[in-house]
Design an enzyme around this catalytic site. Structure first.
Site, mmCIF file in Angstrom:
data_model
loop_
_atom_site.group_PDB
_atom_site.id
_atom_site.type_symbol
_atom_site.label_atom_id
_atom_site.label_comp_id
_atom_site.label_asym_id
_atom_site.label_seq_id
_atom_site.Cartn_x
_atom_site.Cartn_y
_atom_site.Cartn_z
ATOM 1 N N GLU A 1 0.968 4.558 -3.340
ATOM 2 C CA GLU A 1 2.277 4.311 -3.931
ATOM 3 C C GLU A 1 2.162 4.459 -5.450
ATOM 4 O OE1 GLU A 1 4.093 0.495 -3.135
ATOM 5 O OE2 GLU A 1 6.004 1.172 -3.915
ATOM 6 N N MET B 1 -1.376 -3.853 -2.401
ATOM 7 C CA MET B 1 -0.608 -2.761 -1.816
ATOM 8 C C MET B 1 -0.513 -2.914 -0.306
ATOM 9 S SD MET B 1 1.129 -0.098 -2.336
ATOM 10 C CE MET B 1 1.952 0.676 -0.952
ATOM 11 N N GLU B 2 0.722 -2.726 0.192
ATOM 12 C CA GLU B 2 1.062 -3.066 1.583
ATOM 13 C C GLU B 2 0.794 -1.965 2.608
ATOM 14 O OE1 GLU B 2 3.331 -2.582 -0.968
ATOM 15 O OE2 GLU B 2 5.128 -1.561 -0.244
ATOM 16 N N GLU C 1 2.582 -9.051 0.587
ATOM 17 C CA GLU C 1 2.147 -7.797 1.218
ATOM 18 C C GLU C 1 2.344 -7.866 2.730
ATOM 19 O OE1 GLU C 1 1.826 -5.641 -0.966
ATOM 20 O OE2 GLU C 1 1.474 -7.010 -2.636
ATOM 21 N N GLU D 1 11.187 -4.176 -2.695
ATOM 22 C CA GLU D 1 10.500 -5.116 -3.584
ATOM 23 C C GLU D 1 11.313 -6.387 -3.863
ATOM 24 O OE1 GLU D 1 7.542 -4.974 -3.824
ATOM 25 O OE2 GLU D 1 6.990 -2.870 -3.567
HETATM 26 N N1 TRP Z 1 4.049 -1.967 -3.570
HETATM 27 C C1 TRP Z 1 3.126 -2.859 -4.202
HETATM 28 C C2 TRP Z 1 3.672 -4.269 -4.049
HETATM 29 O O1 TRP Z 1 4.579 -4.668 -4.694
HETATM 30 C C3 TRP Z 1 2.846 -2.629 -5.639
HETATM 31 C C4 TRP Z 1 2.470 -1.296 -6.137
HETATM 32 C C5 TRP Z 1 3.287 -0.314 -6.522
HETATM 33 C C6 TRP Z 1 1.200 -0.828 -6.506
HETATM 34 N N2 TRP Z 1 2.619 0.707 -7.114
HETATM 35 C C7 TRP Z 1 1.335 0.408 -7.118
HETATM 36 C C8 TRP Z 1 -0.045 -1.365 -6.365
HETATM 37 C C9 TRP Z 1 0.259 1.103 -7.653
HETATM 38 C C10 TRP Z 1 -1.137 -0.665 -6.888
HETATM 39 C C11 TRP Z 1 -0.976 0.543 -7.536
HETATM 40 O O2 TRP Z 1 3.280 -4.976 -3.218
HETATM 41 ZN ZN ZN Z 2 5.851 -5.414 -3.105
#
Ligand code: TRP
Ligand code: ZN
Length: 889
Positions: free
Chosen positions: A128, A280-281, A315, A337
């Site tokens: 992501e 990260m999910e 997550e 989010e």
């Molecule tokens: N989607 C992740 C969260 O909010 C966060 C996230 C977005 C992320 N971009 C990223 C984590 C880049 C690491 C690197 O849970």
């Molecule tokens: Zn998130």
């Protein structure tokens, strides 16, 4: 596909891809020094798509090593490959076809930490928002959903553990020469993973390496067994116990509160040292910054425990809000989010204390989101254009986004809110959805019209809510006048009146909520919520014997700037009497904040209002309140917060002086009570991470700062440091030493002792770096120069870089904004260096400059000069350039 450099991506330009990808089959071969990736995908043109359109795949720093259509290598005349993309022409007009793409990447030199990289030897990925295109050419956007099957191959010794999304299918040694295989494969093995849930590429993940693990299991509400594992670097798995417990509680909570069950046979979490964000999910394989997994009482503070619980839950909750239902495009980022932050906040409220959690969230929102919403980086919760999507993972998307979901719950009521959520899960499972889709579910489930409410997603900025009250003794009538206004800001979005739910209470002179009859109202009033939908509203209550105290905007029912000129008497009364604990905190902190800001503006603290200090001392001792809340009510805002409250023409030297004086005044005023409390709270009980125990420690540690300031010596903090038996107490004492008594020999000794003890523990060492970088005194910049030259400093590690850069620029206005501009110049220099390694983190750190226009003219000029010089450097990343351009615009 990314636009040409400089041209923004726009929401209005959204259109579907011509091609759909149904299934992806990848083989990833990991070697020392490179990785070879073979991606086979089954594609077809979407119904109605142009039958002659070429396929244009995204890439980022890629090298193509092979390309076939079906079983045949593709003729070079039919494609163009470059590092940023792969275009293929003359593909079949109908039916499904198979492309096989070979790429080679070098994880070892990937310091951007996006795509496939190595962290302490461990292979891991971050996709992501647009990292998958750094692994293979792809339609790398969230509305292209496919099932994935992944085969990993690696050396058995370098990577005994091989993980990917979904469920494990098979694994074992690769055939060596004696078994008729490649002799080079003798020491290698493989694993195959299958993810049956269609997902966008940003949720793809693999991890491989030498990892320890902590294992557990979970039975879902419907009786399915799920195998849970948390992987860590060798020797650290025992520190994952609390994270595992938080995971199981999250799984149970989502079943009970939202009826959501987990859907795969396994759920894996990996803790990684080098990570750009919190976590990260990725489907079935969450990857975490190890800061949000690893804990024990000796190395982690209570705030760290709360952070782990929140991020683990966040997550996990994404599995439904983000993964099963994802975003159509990145403009819809708040769809996953904001909603998931709302869900993790609710989880923490249920697991811990609702008022304490709410106060912490509101405090965070005002500290991080308000300045963003009121400065050059302003954007609506649903943006309409971006140059670099990495720069939109902001407090506005996350935290204001969560506030909007919370307002929907307030407006509809809990039952209708839950019905809307149920409908959302039912209607959109498997979809890439939009904010409009989400809102329509609440309208359809409740019959409400949320057209006006939708303005909250479109209009940037913090609305101002003006409140006036008039009490007529003879008639016993209380008139409330509410007025909203919104200033046009950097985003250039509209300023129409919005639907603002204003929760309130009328508190009797002796406490308790009154329930007077409503005489008249020109807007909807429901129980304890006024729905302000016009620019202004007048509400009249009758039958009151005395003027009540108005407890307004209870629980911060809308993210607005409250402009209410209530008297000090009213604030003091509410701080003592409001039955709503949030209301007590709100009244007192507004009073303290106003007093500090006024003192800064008028050039000196003068004598602080003793009744206000007494109210803080009284709150600290109030046995009717939980200790964590008492700590919140008895603490002074930090210098960064006061800087924000002063808002314009700020002189941060004065901010510092005023706070130091107020802290000492509070310590003098509360001396006897604070000493008694500290002694009473000094139990010898064994450490527990529970919210109750943490709250008692928070209260005890909060009092250390004012007491030490009043004493004027470091003795108390020295004693506290020596006696500390957990990291919360130790860090609180060390902070008082380093921030209030920087020149003391005792402080130097304590810092050295702390270093010697925790030298090999990176997460604790981050605290050591940050603590010194955030010390508000004249010697800090010299100290910081030494810190970045320290052998343990590594700019390429985001946690370490953040400790020092955000320690100065985020937590230390006295030094960052120092009048000669040296703080700005130092920061600009560090950003340039960091940008060459990790643009995403550099851009994030650069947002510290967003409030430069609120400084007094001398500092403003110095900040602008430092920013311009940085902006003029050749070769800046798109990430950093985007932030600098907007900050200076
Ligand atoms: N989607 C992740 C969260 O909010 C966060 C996230 C977005 C992320 N971009 C990223 C984590 C880049 C690491 C690197 O849970
Ligand atoms: Zn998130």
């Amino acid at each position: 596909m990314r636009n040409e450099d400089g041209a923004p991506v726009r929401l209005e330009d959204y259109r579907q891809t011509d091609f759909a990808i149904r299934h992806v089959d990848m083989t990833i071969r990991l070697f020392e020094g490179h990785a070879d990736i073979t991606t086979r995908m089954d594609l077809s043109r979407r119904d109605g798509a142009d039958v002659t359109a070429p396929l244009m795949l995204d890439g980022d720093e890629l090298v193509l090593t092979g390309l076939s259509l079906g079983d045949e290598p593709l003729d070079a005349a039919r494609f163009d490959a470059g590092p940023d993309g792969l275009t293929i022409r003359d593909l079949p007009a109908t039916g499904e076809f198979r492309l096989t793409i070979g790429t080679r990447v070098v994880p070892e030199t990937n310091t951007k930490l996006m795509g496939l990289y190595r962290s302490n030897g461990i292979w891991c990925t971050q996709c992501e928002a647009e990292g998958f295109r750094r692994i293979t050419y792809f339609l790398d956007r969230p509305d292209v959903l496919a099932t994935y099957r992944v085969r990993l191959e690696a050396d058995r010794n370098a990577a005994p553990v091989l993980l990917a999304n979904g469920n494990p299918v098979e694994g074992g040694p690769l055939p060596g020469a004696s078994e008729g295989g490649d002799p080079a494969d003798a020491l290698r093995h493989f694993a195959v993973w299958d993810d049956p849930f269609p997902k966008p590429s940003y949720l793809f993940a693999i991890v491989a390496g030498r990892l320890d693990s902590l294992h557990n299991s979970y039975t879902t509400a419907s009786g399915r067994d799920v195998s849970l594992t948390i992987y860590t670097e060798p020797g650290l798995a025992e520190r994952a116990g609390y994270a595992m417990d938080a995971l199981k509680r999250s799984m149970r909570w989502d079943e009970r509160r939202f009826g959501r069950e987990y859907d795969l046979d396994v759920f894996n979490i990996v803790a990684i040292s080098d990570f750009n964000m919190g976590a990260m999910e990725n489907k079935g394989l969450n990857v975490f910054n190890h800061k949000y997994v690893l804990l024990d009482p000796d190395t982690a503070t209570d705030a760290d425990y709360a952070g782990v619980e929140t991020v683990i839950a966040h997550e996990y909750f994404h599995n439904w809000t983000g993964n099963r239902i994802t975003c159509r495009d990145w403009f819809q980022l708040c769809l996953k989010e904001g909603l998931t932050v709302y869900r993790d906040q609710e989880f923490s409220s249920d697991e811990r204390s609702r008022p304490v959690k709410r106060i912490a969230s509101v405090h965070g929102l005002k500290a991080n989101q308000f300045p963003e919403d009121q400065g050059p980086l302003q954007h609506p919760v649903r943006p309409v254009a971006y140059r670099e999507i990495n720069n939109f993972y902001t407090a506005t998307i996350y935290d204001k986004g969560a506030e909007l979901v919370r307002m929907i719950a307030t407006i509809l009521g809990q039952d209708a809110f839950r019905k809307g959520m149920d409908l959302y899960f039912e209607r959109h499972d498997g979809d890439a959805a939009t904010v409009e889709d989400f809102i329509a579910c609440f309208e359809d489930a409740s019959g409400a019209d949320l057209t006006q409410f939708f303005l909250w997603y479109r209009q940037a900025g913090t609305p101002q809510l003006e409140v006036r009250q008039i009490f007529d003794e003879t008639s016993g009538r209380l008139t409330l006048e509410l007025r909203q206004s919104l200033q046009a800001g950097a985003a250039g979005t509209g300023t129409l009146p919005m639907h603002i739910p204003v929760r309130f209470g009328l508190v009797g002179r002796n406490g308790g909520d009154l329930a007077p009859a409503l005489h008249s109202a020109d807007t909807r009033v429901e129980a304890d919520v006024i729905h302000l939908t016009q620019e202004q509203a007048t509400i009249v209550f009758e039958g009151l014997d005395e003027r009540p105290y108005l407890s307004i905007l209870r629980d911060f029912s809308a993210p607005v700037q409250l402009a209410y000129k209530e008297s000090s008497q009213d604030r003091l009364a509410l701080a003592r009497l409001d039955p709503n604990p949030f209301g007590r905190w709100r009244a007192l902190t507004d009073m303290v904040g106003d007093a500090l800001a006024a003192a800064v503006r008028s050039g000196g603290a003068g004598t602080p209002d003793e009744r206000m200090l007494d109210a803080m001392v009284e709150a600290a001792q109030d046995e009717a309140l939980e200790p964590a809340l008492r700590a919140q009510m008895a603490s002074l805002p930090g210098e960064a917060e006061i800087t924000r409250l002063v808002a314009d023409n700020v002189d941060t030297d004065r901010v510092h002086d005023v706070r130091v004086e107020m802290l000492a005044a509070l310590g003098h005023r509360g001396k006897a009570a604070f000493e008694r409390l500290r002694a009473a709270l000094d139990t010898q009980e064994a450490f527990s991470p529970s919210a109750d125990s943490a709250g008692r420690r928070a209260l005890r540690n909060t009092l250390l700062a004012p007491l030490s300031a009043a004493l004027g010596t470091s003795e108390l903090a020295q004693e506290a440091f020596a006696a500390s038996r957990n990291m919360s107490d130790r860090l609180a004492a060390l902070t008082v030493l380093a921030h209030q008594f920087p020149e003391d020999a005792a402080t130097r000794q304590a810092l050295a002792a702390f270093y010697d003890r925790f030298e090999e523990d990176p997460l604790v060492l981050d605290k050591w770096f940050m603590l010194q970088a955030s010390a508000p005194h004249a010697g800090t910049l010299a100290r910081v120069e030494a810190l970045v030259a320290h052998p343990k400093f590594r700019l390429a590690n985001p946690n370490r870089a953040r400790a020092v850069l955000a320690g100065v620029a985020g937590l230390n206005p006295y030094v960052f904004h120092q009048a000669d501009g040296a703080g700005y110049r130092w920061m600009a220099g560090m950003l340039a260096e960091l940008d060459a390694l990790n643009p995403q983190t550099a851009a994030r750190m650069a947002t510290a400059f967003r409030s430069w226009r609120s400084m007094e003219p001398g500092r403003r000029a110095a900040a602008q000069e430092a920013l311009r010089q940085l902006q003029a450097r050749p070769g800046l990343s798109r990430d950093l350039k985007d932030i600098l351009d907007r900050t200076l615009a």
